[in-house]
Design an enzyme around this catalytic site. Structure first.
Site, PDB file in Angstrom:
ATOM      1  N   SER A 143       3.195  -1.025  -7.123  1.00  0.00           N
ATOM      2  CA  SER A 143       3.781  -1.385  -5.595  1.00  0.00           C
ATOM      3  C   SER A 143       4.267  -0.002  -5.572  1.00  0.00           C
ATOM      4  O   SER A 143       4.968   0.625  -6.575  1.00  0.00           O
ATOM      5  CB  SER A 143       4.686  -2.473  -5.505  1.00  0.00           C
ATOM      6  OG  SER A 143       5.351  -2.328  -4.512  1.00  0.00           O
ATOM      7  N   TYR A 157      11.538  -6.788  -8.897  1.00  0.00           N
ATOM      8  CA  TYR A 157      10.163  -6.776  -8.751  1.00  0.00           C
ATOM      9  C   TYR A 157       9.854  -5.221  -8.867  1.00  0.00           C
ATOM     10  O   TYR A 157       8.807  -5.066  -9.380  1.00  0.00           O
ATOM     11  CB  TYR A 157       9.913  -7.177  -7.191  1.00  0.00           C
ATOM     12  CG  TYR A 157       8.510  -6.736  -6.699  1.00  0.00           C
ATOM     13  CD1 TYR A 157       7.391  -7.641  -6.899  1.00  0.00           C
ATOM     14  CD2 TYR A 157       8.422  -5.788  -5.789  1.00  0.00           C
ATOM     15  CE1 TYR A 157       6.235  -7.394  -6.528  1.00  0.00           C
ATOM     16  CE2 TYR A 157       7.080  -5.424  -5.196  1.00  0.00           C
ATOM     17  CZ  TYR A 157       5.985  -6.195  -5.702  1.00  0.00           C
ATOM     18  OH  TYR A 157       4.884  -5.879  -5.248  1.00  0.00           O
TER      19      TYR A 157
END
Ligand code: NAP
Length: 245
Positions: A143, A157
């Protein structure tokens, strides 16, 4: 070479789109899921109805025994795995670091980091020419958060995806002469169940592209990296984000 591709977290979102595109490109596809058997089965049914080869396989990618069982089941049913899409992921709680519990931290790292490592290891053991395999391709789904850091929203995350990026950098060099390529795809905000509806609506117009991405747009990049068209692409981090750095 017959392409046999295992997609972790293939029941929904980016994984499901990638599964459909892989089947369209002629791969036999294994669709992994953790709880959503119905969605995985429906996807497998759709691929089969379109003339493709697919199976579903339940496993928690953060569990070593389940990962090994999954790879064995796919090999038995479809044949030797030639591609792994390390896509299964969770976002975890949104907010500031000091509000995270020990269990919440471990849960995100377990799926996003341990899961990717266990699946990559299982793939290398089976694909590596040093272990009698025929080589293959691994695509790790990271990501853009990894370098954005996601303060106040998702440092945990983001950090887990930083680990995924490092996995690609190191492993791509470690197994390059074992016939295995390893690359990262780093999606931007994509319309799946992972981001909130509000985030998708609010952030979309602010992105350089003026909109969020669709799962198929990420899947296309993954399919390309799996293909021989990307035969000299190894260790890359392909950002697919509509222009967001
Ligand atoms: P999603 O729609 O929430 O789907 C997550 C998938 O992962 C589901 O198939 C889920 O299975 C599976 N999964 C979760 N934990 C698992 C585990 N422990 N073992 C096996 N499968 C597990 O997510 P998505 O947006 O498609 O995300 C896919 C990947 O892209 C993730 O790695 C995510 O971090 C990354 N990404 C997404 C975005 C975005 O904006 N959407 C942006 C950047 C990166 P079940 O259906 O059984 O629950």
């Amino acid at each position: 070479m017959k392409r046999i591709t295992l997609i972790t977290g293939g029941s929904r979102g980016i994984g499901a789109a990638t599964a459909k595109l892989s089947a369209k490109a002629g791969h036999a596809v294994a669709v992994n899921y953790i709880t959503n058997a119905d969605k995985a089965e429906a996807l497998v049914g759709a691929i089969r109805n379109a003339g493709g080869i697919a199976m579903s396989v339940q496993a928690d990618t953060g569990d070593e025994a389940q990962v090994e069982r999954m790879f064995d089941a796919v090999t038995t049913e479809l044949g030797p795995i030639s591609g792994l899409v390390n896509n299964a992921g969770v976002h975890g709680p949104r907010g500031r670091l000091e509000d995270l519990t020990n269990d919440e931290i471990q849960a995100v790292l377990r799926t996003n980091v341990l899961g990717c490592f266990l699946c990559a290891r299982a793939a290398v053991k089976r694909m590596s020419t040093k272990h009698g395999g025929s080589g293959g391709v691994i695509v790790n789904v990271s990501s853009g958060s990894a370098h954005l850091g996601a303060p106040n929203d998702g440092i945990l995350y983001a950090a887990s995806k930083g680990a995924v990026n490092s996995l690609t950098i190191g492993l791509s060099q470690e197994v390059a002469r074992d016939g295995i390529r390893v690359n990262t795809v780093a999606p931007g905000l994509t319309e799946t169940d992972m981001p909130s509806k509000e985030a998708l609506e609010q952030m979309g117009p602010q992105l350089p592209s003026g909109r969020v991405g669709q799962p198929e747009e990420i899947g296309e990049a993954i399919i390309w990296l799996l293909s021989d068209a990307a035969s000299y692409v190894n260790g890359a981090n392909l950002r697919v984000s509509g222009g967001r750095i």
